[in-house]
Enzyme design. Structure first.
Site, mmCIF file in Angstrom:
data_model
loop_
_atom_site.group_PDB
_atom_site.id
_atom_site.type_symbol
_atom_site.label_atom_id
_atom_site.label_comp_id
_atom_site.label_asym_id
_atom_site.label_seq_id
_atom_site.Cartn_x
_atom_site.Cartn_y
_atom_site.Cartn_z
ATOM 1 N N GLU A 1 -1.974 -0.411 -9.368
ATOM 2 C CA GLU A 1 -2.576 0.926 -9.514
ATOM 3 C C GLU A 1 -1.458 1.919 -9.244
ATOM 4 O OE1 GLU A 1 -5.413 1.221 -10.652
ATOM 5 O OE2 GLU A 1 -6.496 -0.591 -10.100
ATOM 6 N N CYS B 1 -3.461 10.336 -6.395
ATOM 7 C CA CYS B 1 -3.038 9.803 -7.703
ATOM 8 C C CYS B 1 -3.826 10.410 -8.849
ATOM 9 C CB CYS B 1 -3.148 8.291 -7.712
ATOM 10 S SG CYS B 1 -4.790 7.713 -7.287
ATOM 11 N N THR C 1 7.914 1.606 -8.638
ATOM 12 C CA THR C 1 7.836 0.394 -7.809
ATOM 13 C C THR C 1 6.954 -0.648 -8.482
ATOM 14 O OG1 THR C 1 8.093 1.777 -5.850
ATOM 15 C CG2 THR C 1 7.369 -0.463 -5.483
ATOM 16 N N LEU D 1 0.807 -1.232 0.000
ATOM 17 C CA LEU D 1 0.000 0.000 0.000
ATOM 18 C C LEU D 1 0.838 1.281 0.000
ATOM 19 C CD1 LEU D 1 -2.573 -1.052 2.752
ATOM 20 C CD2 LEU D 1 -2.730 -1.401 0.287
ATOM 21 N N TYR E 1 9.386 -9.221 -10.094
ATOM 22 C CA TYR E 1 9.345 -10.197 -8.988
ATOM 23 C C TYR E 1 8.483 -11.397 -9.384
ATOM 24 C CZ TYR E 1 10.690 -6.100 -6.051
ATOM 25 O OH TYR E 1 11.286 -4.991 -5.517
ATOM 26 N N LYS F 1 11.150 16.312 -3.022
ATOM 27 C CA LYS F 1 10.784 15.992 -4.409
ATOM 28 C C LYS F 1 9.871 17.082 -4.978
ATOM 29 C CE LYS F 1 8.004 12.853 -7.063
ATOM 30 N NZ LYS F 1 6.895 11.936 -7.035
ATOM 31 N N LYS G 1 0.908 -5.120 3.554
ATOM 32 C CA LYS G 1 2.119 -4.351 3.894
ATOM 33 C C LYS G 1 1.788 -2.874 3.675
ATOM 34 C CE LYS G 1 6.264 -2.372 2.461
ATOM 35 N NZ LYS G 1 5.863 -1.143 3.160
ATOM 36 N N SER H 1 3.839 3.986 -6.675
ATOM 37 C CA SER H 1 4.438 4.660 -7.827
ATOM 38 C C SER H 1 4.644 3.683 -8.987
ATOM 39 C CB SER H 1 5.786 5.254 -7.419
ATOM 40 O OG SER H 1 6.668 4.215 -7.057
ATOM 41 N N GLU I 1 5.069 13.223 -12.484
ATOM 42 C CA GLU I 1 4.131 13.299 -11.359
ATOM 43 C C GLU I 1 4.804 14.065 -10.215
ATOM 44 O OE1 GLU I 1 3.199 9.676 -9.121
ATOM 45 O OE2 GLU I 1 1.091 10.263 -9.221
ATOM 46 N N TRP J 1 1.080 5.693 0.955
ATOM 47 C CA TRP J 1 0.873 6.468 2.182
ATOM 48 C C TRP J 1 -0.173 7.564 2.055
ATOM 49 C CZ3 TRP J 1 1.841 11.138 0.253
ATOM 50 C CH2 TRP J 1 2.857 11.282 -0.699
HETATM 51 P P1 NAD Z 1 5.905 3.862 -3.528
HETATM 52 O O1 NAD Z 1 5.892 3.115 -4.810
HETATM 53 O O2 NAD Z 1 7.145 4.540 -3.137
HETATM 54 O O3 NAD Z 1 5.534 2.905 -2.316
HETATM 55 C C1 NAD Z 1 4.361 2.123 -2.329
HETATM 56 C C2 NAD Z 1 4.601 0.869 -1.527
HETATM 57 O O4 NAD Z 1 5.589 0.081 -2.175
HETATM 58 C C3 NAD Z 1 5.095 1.134 -0.101
HETATM 59 O O5 NAD Z 1 4.450 0.239 0.772
HETATM 60 C C4 NAD Z 1 6.585 0.852 -0.213
HETATM 61 O O6 NAD Z 1 7.168 0.422 0.995
HETATM 62 C C5 NAD Z 1 6.610 -0.258 -1.246
HETATM 63 N N1 NAD Z 1 7.894 -0.356 -1.933
HETATM 64 C C6 NAD Z 1 8.771 0.651 -2.169
HETATM 65 N N2 NAD Z 1 9.861 0.163 -2.808
HETATM 66 C C7 NAD Z 1 9.659 -1.159 -2.987
HETATM 67 C C8 NAD Z 1 10.421 -2.201 -3.582
HETATM 68 N N3 NAD Z 1 11.631 -1.973 -4.112
HETATM 69 N N4 NAD Z 1 9.896 -3.451 -3.609
HETATM 70 C C9 NAD Z 1 8.685 -3.690 -3.067
HETATM 71 N N5 NAD Z 1 7.924 -2.760 -2.469
HETATM 72 C C10 NAD Z 1 8.406 -1.495 -2.432
HETATM 73 O O7 NAD Z 1 4.668 4.865 -3.603
HETATM 74 P P2 NAD Z 1 4.229 5.923 -2.496
HETATM 75 O O8 NAD Z 1 5.227 7.034 -2.556
HETATM 76 O O9 NAD Z 1 3.938 5.263 -1.212
HETATM 77 O O10 NAD Z 1 2.822 6.416 -3.047
HETATM 78 C C11 NAD Z 1 2.714 7.445 -3.970
HETATM 79 C C12 NAD Z 1 2.443 6.865 -5.344
HETATM 80 O O11 NAD Z 1 1.265 6.060 -5.306
HETATM 81 C C13 NAD Z 1 2.166 7.924 -6.376
HETATM 82 O O12 NAD Z 1 2.850 7.629 -7.564
HETATM 83 C C14 NAD Z 1 0.665 7.831 -6.599
HETATM 84 O O13 NAD Z 1 0.218 8.271 -7.843
HETATM 85 C C15 NAD Z 1 0.429 6.379 -6.397
HETATM 86 N N6 NAD Z 1 -0.973 6.105 -6.060
HETATM 87 C C16 NAD Z 1 -1.745 5.512 -7.023
HETATM 88 C C17 NAD Z 1 -3.095 5.246 -6.772
HETATM 89 C C18 NAD Z 1 -3.943 4.563 -7.805
HETATM 90 O O14 NAD Z 1 -4.991 4.035 -7.432
HETATM 91 N N7 NAD Z 1 -3.551 4.532 -9.057
HETATM 92 C C19 NAD Z 1 -3.641 5.608 -5.538
HETATM 93 C C20 NAD Z 1 -2.828 6.214 -4.576
HETATM 94 C C21 NAD Z 1 -1.478 6.456 -4.863
#
Ligand code: NAD
Length: 491
Positions: free
Chosen positions: A262, A297, A243, A160, A250, A347, A186, A240, A392, A162
């Site tokens: 998403e 998002c 990720t 998930l 994986y 950022k 997670k 993001s 973004e 944040w």
């Molecule tokens: P992020 O990708 O940094 O982190 C998301 C999750 O992935 C966290 O739980 C993080 O710990 C985990 N993660 C990070 N690196 C990882 C790795 N190497 N391997 C496995 N897991 C890993 O995203 P964020 O900064 O938490 O959230 C912001 C992003 O989420 C923005 O890009 C936003 O647009 C997107 N978002 C999308 C939606 C949608 O429905 N499309 C909704 C909300 C947020």
């Protein structure tokens, strides 16, 4: 003791991660701190999990799934438990809202009125839906019966973000639990508190031990082992695009689990030449970018305006900025709290600086406002080559771009790698239909910014989405396998 510390004393902070119905520390004993982004105060120390915790959580979920303790229930029995969970969430709305606001920096008013109630209603909706669904029988000769049935997929891992910690968790666990799966959640490392409290309420509602597990910690230590786990059958992710791509790797390098992603967005509002009531459009679009500090998002971070309405729109947008009161997220009057973390603040402010350096015109804002607060920012004269048009930002920053024709406006809207949402303003019903179909986005709002509702599928085109949809009955597809059972009647 400041006002926030006093609120913290009233919260039921978690006693560890949840595995097999028991709250416990990480196997290694390691912890990390979660902080209030408004003043940097430490709210709690949480278990920093690793492979051993992931293995234990997945084993517990697998055993629970195979036992049938949840997967084998009548759908109406699961429904009753999920309704009870929704009731418990609303019974604890004030506590959950305070926890979410303190941990994520989200305005308390939004948490009380939107995040927590929407979490409850999402879980209720999926629970309610499940005992209304029928399987199918295929056309066949009288000598055979072809059943097409949906079965729960098994162990689901949910990773998930944040920005909407509770709501994103509900978008995953609602359909995953309703369809009979076991789940390992997670949460994001910056905002794990409410996921653990929600899991505690799920136990209280009657979700059996092992059916829902929560492991906290960082992406490489917890997210990656889940993504690579041979006993995880489906992985659902919101976060993001960077990720998200990793989860495809994986899966490909492990058991080819189902993956639903998403991801990020760079959503555009297109204001066509015939759009009227520019003041109303400006109000809607201010909300579409400044709400939740732009950490959304579907935030409409681009506005593409036809040259006939461009100047009026930029002026009207600037007038809305005063309504976005910045400050302490626990003040009910606050509409924008701090950005979630120092890293994220860096950022956002870095991209704003790039926008200035690349020649975009600052109409208003463009600076920090103390601590991790950032001013609502409007750029004009943004062109498609600029970083603030393509990347973004995920902050309260919008760029307005001028188009010479309606067709050019649509082409500009489609001109990024993303395709999550779009908004279209026109008074012409034919243009509304035609251009809504031309916009490459998973959701198109016409004459209003919209993500649809719980009943409509949500997800992105292009680099914004992969493998399925959240919300609506369509979300159930990512948590179920389709099976054909062909019965020969001549035997
Ligand atoms: P992020 O990708 O940094 O982190 C998301 C999750 O992935 C966290 O739980 C993080 O710990 C985990 N993660 C990070 N690196 C990882 C790795 N190497 N391997 C496995 N897991 C890993 O995203 P964020 O900064 O938490 O959230 C912001 C992003 O989420 C923005 O890009 C936003 O647009 C997107 N978002 C999308 C939606 C949608 O429905 N499309 C909704 C909300 C947020």
């Amino acid at each position: 003791m400041n006002a926030h510390s006093e609120i913290m004393t009233k919260l039921k902070l978690p006693d560890g991660i949840l595995i097999d119905g028991t709250f416990q520390p990480a196997a290694s004993g390691a912890t990390f701190e979660t902080k209030n982004p408004f003043d940097g105060e430490v709210i709690a120390a949480l278990p920093s999990c690793g492979q051993a915790d992931v293995d234990a959580a997945v084993a517990s979920a697998k055993a629970a799934f195979e036992s049938g303790v949840w997967s084998g229930l009548h759908p109406s029995e699961r429904k009753a438990v999920l309704h009870k969970l929704a009731d418990l969430i609303m019974d604890n709305v004030e506590e959950l809202a305070a926890m979410e606001a303190l941990d994520a920096g989200k305005p308390i008013a939004d948490c009380l009125e939107i995040d927590v109630p929407e979490t409850a209603s999402c879980i209720r909706w999926h629970g309610e839906a499940q005992d209304k669904l029928y399987d199918q029988i295929a056309p066949s000769s009288p000598d055979a019966v072809g059943l097409i049935v949906r079965e729960p997929i098994g162990v689901v891992a949910a990773v998930l973000p944040w920005n909407f910690p509770l709501m994103m968790m509900a978008w995953k666990i609602g359909p995953a639990l309703a369809t009979g799966n076991s789940i390992v959640v997670k949460p994001a490392e910056d905002t794990s508190l409410t996921s653990l409290r929600l899991a505690e309420l799920a136990l209280e509602a009657g979700v059996p031990p092992g059916v829902m597990n929560v492991v906290t910690g960082f992406g490489p230590e917890v997210g990656e082992p889940l993504g690579r786990h041979m006993d995880v059958d489906a992985l659902t992710f919101t976060g993001s695009t960077e990720t998200g791509r990793r989860f495809l790797e994986y899966a490909a390098q492990s058991n080819m689990k189902e993956v639903c992603l998403e991801m990020g967005g760079k959503s555009a509002a297109v204001v066509l030449s015939d759009a009227t009531d520019i003041a109303r459009i400006a109000e809607i679009q201010a909300n579409a970018i400044f709400w939740n500090m732009g950490e959304n998002c579907t935030a409409n971070s681009r506005i593409i305006a036809h040259k006939d309405v461009y100047d009026d729109l930029v002026a009207a947008l600037a007038k809305t900025v005063g309504e976005w009161k910045l400050g302490d997220q626990m003040d009910p009057e606050t509409r924008n709290g701090p950005l979630v973390s120092e890293e994220h603040y860096g950022k956002v402010s870095g991209l704003v600086d790039t926008g200035k350096a690349q020649g975009a015109r600052v109409v208003t804002g463009g600076n920090g406002a103390g601590g991790l607060l950032f001013e609502p920012t409007i750029f004009a004269d943004v062109t498609a080559e600029m970083d603030i048009f393509q990347k973004e930002i995920f902050g309260p920053v919008v760029g307005v771009t001028k188009a010479d024709s309606d067709e050019e406006a649509i082409a500009l809207a489609n001109g990024t790698e993303y395709g999550l949402c779009a908004t279209l303003y026109t008074k012409d019903i034919s243009k509304a239909h035609r251009y809504a179909r031309m916009l490459k986005a998973g959701t198109v709002g016409v004459n209003a910014y919209s993500e649809g509702e719980i009943s409509t599928p949500f997800g992105g085109f292009k680099a914004s989405g992969f493998g399925g949809r959240d919300n609506g009955i369509h979300a159930h597809e990512q948590y179920t396998e389709l099976k054909t059972i062909w019965i020969d009647l001549t035997a």
